[in-house]
Design a protein around this motif. Structure first.
Motif, PDB file in Angstrom:
ATOM      1  N   GLU A 100     139.705 -29.560 -34.294  1.00  0.00           N
ATOM      2  CA  GLU A 100     139.303 -28.472 -33.408  1.00  0.00           C
ATOM      3  C   GLU A 100     138.124 -27.699 -34.004  1.00  0.00           C
ATOM      4  OE1 GLU A 100     142.713 -26.062 -32.763  1.00  0.00           O
ATOM      5  OE2 GLU A 100     143.669 -27.470 -31.359  1.00  0.00           O
TER       6      GLU A 100
ATOM      7  N   LYS B 158     134.570 -27.249 -32.252  1.00  0.00           N
ATOM      8  CA  LYS B 158     134.162 -25.893 -31.913  1.00  0.00           C
ATOM      9  C   LYS B 158     132.754 -25.579 -32.419  1.00  0.00           C
ATOM     10  CE  LYS B 158     135.448 -21.031 -32.569  1.00  0.00           C
ATOM     11  NZ  LYS B 158     136.443 -20.112 -33.152  1.00  0.00           N
ATOM     12  N   TYR B 159     132.459 -26.001 -33.659  1.00  0.00           N
ATOM     13  CA  TYR B 159     131.172 -25.668 -34.251  1.00  0.00           C
ATOM     14  C   TYR B 159     130.185 -26.837 -34.235  1.00  0.00           C
ATOM     15  CZ  TYR B 159     133.869 -21.692 -35.839  1.00  0.00           C
ATOM     16  OH  TYR B 159     134.669 -20.566 -35.877  1.00  0.00           O
TER      17      TYR B 159
END
Length: 381
Positions: A331, A335-336
């Motif tokens: 995750e 996300k980044y």
């Protein structure tokens, strides 16, 4: 050097540089200019150099030692006894260039004028570029060192033999540098053929061995403290006793390994030599590597999380379940948008050595970093 170039030509003296004068090597050109400086009373040094892709010097400038000016240092006002300014911005120089066809260096520029007075003839031998230790003097210094005579005493004795230290032709600093260079060469190339070069040293005294027998359940190993300019590591094996005091189990000094290569070798050796041992990584060093290799990619995207430090800390100390660890890691990558980051891939590959779900069940005596011992070492190193 071309002998014909040193003959009198139009009244010019044969020891004075001239444009178009040729030399076989760069060193030969420097020696000629330095000898010229010694006769006049100035010290010379090498200036800029240009090289080809193959490393061949294509041009070189030799300058007066008083060329330029000392760079201003912000610490200068704090110095009680500042060094005397010796540079005067002198423009005197000799510039040589490599001729491919002739396979020689030739002089393309020669500025003769200086903007300072020359050193008297009786003192020129003490100019920085003129000072040198002769072969016989070197032998005498070597014999004195082998006999256990202190450097200061050797310098005084040699000075008395020639009527004073000012007549030696070198300074005490030159003597120290000579011995230092000799020792470094001995380490780099080995001593005489019948002597073996020491490359790695490991030591553990009787007390260390006894301490390891009693308190060796948890050992920290560090190769990063006080690395020298050549990046040769000093390695320490450390633990705690029953009073939680620092105890040393052993130490090593390595001359033929870098810290990175030695740490990699240790990681491979531990499962073989100590198969029932849980190998963990130092959390402090892991975090420093994270800040160095990955913090920039999170700076703009993780303002609320305060960058890589906050993100990695969760995986080090908070997440207890292995499946949750893997899920949260994926995750985080999504996300980044850092799925392709090489450092993160390598770090995840050794998660068993630092991830909290994998290391929390192995007793570590409360130690997760080697920094406490690094602070302890400062009193002794």
């Amino acid at each position: 050097m071309e002998p014909n170039n040193h003959e009198n030509d139009g009244g010019e003296c044969d020891w004075k540089p001239r444009v178009r004068m040729m030399f076989d090597t760069e060193q030969e050109a420097y020696d000629f200019y330095n000898t010229y400086g010694g006769r006049l009373g100035f010290s010379s040094r090498r200036g800029y150099v240009n090289k080809s892709k193959e490393g061949q010097i294509t041009s070189r400038q030799f300058v007066c030692n008083k060329e330029g000016f000392r760079v201003v240092d912000k610490r200068d006002p704090l110095i009680k006894n500042p060094r005397q300014e010796v540079r005067t911005g002198c423009q005197a120089r000799l510039v040589i260039k490599w001729d491919r066809n002739m396979q020689k260096f030739f002089v393309i520029d020669f500025v003769e004028q200086h903007n300072h007075i020359f050193v008297p003839t009786k003192c020129t031998h003490m100019l920085p570029s003129q000072r040198k230790i002769s072969a016989s003097q070197a032998t005498e210094i070597d014999l004195a060192e082998k006999s256990g005579i202190r450097l200061n005493a050797t310098f005084e004795l040699m000075g008395n033999k020639v009527g004073g230290r000012e007549s030696l032709g070198f300074t005490k600093l030159d003597q120290n540098n000579y011995l230092k260079t000799k020792r470094q060469n001995s380490l780099a190339y080995g001593e005489a053929d019948n002597e073996e070069q020491i490359t790695n040293i490991f030591w553990a005294d009787a007390q260390m061995i006894m301490d390891y027998g009693q308190f060796g359940d948890v050992v920290t190993f560090d190769t990063t403290y006080k690395l020298n300019s050549a990046h040769r590591p000093f390695a320490s094996f450390v633990g705690f006793n029953h009073h939680r005091e620092t105890v040393i189990f052993g130490a090593a000094l390595m001359y033929d390994e870098t810290a990175d290569s030695f740490d990699a070798a240790m990681a491979k050796a531990i499962p073989i030599v100590m198969p029932n041992t849980t190998h963990r990584l130092c959390t402090w060093h892991l975090m420093q590597n994270a800040l160095r290799h990955a913090n920039s990619i999170f700076k703009d995207k993780a303002v609320k999380d305060k960058g890589m430090k906050s993100i990695l800390s969760k995986f080090m100390y908070d997440i207890e379940d292995e499946e949750e660890f893997t899920l949260k890691w994926k995750e985080m990558l999504d996300k980044y948008e850092v799925r392709d980051n090489h450092w993160l891939k390598l770090t995840f590959g050794v998660k068993e050595k630092w991830g909290w779900p994998y290391v929390r069940n192995a007793w570590g005596a409360g130690m997760s970093s080697t920094q406490s011992f690094d602070a302890f070492l400062k009193d002794f190193i």
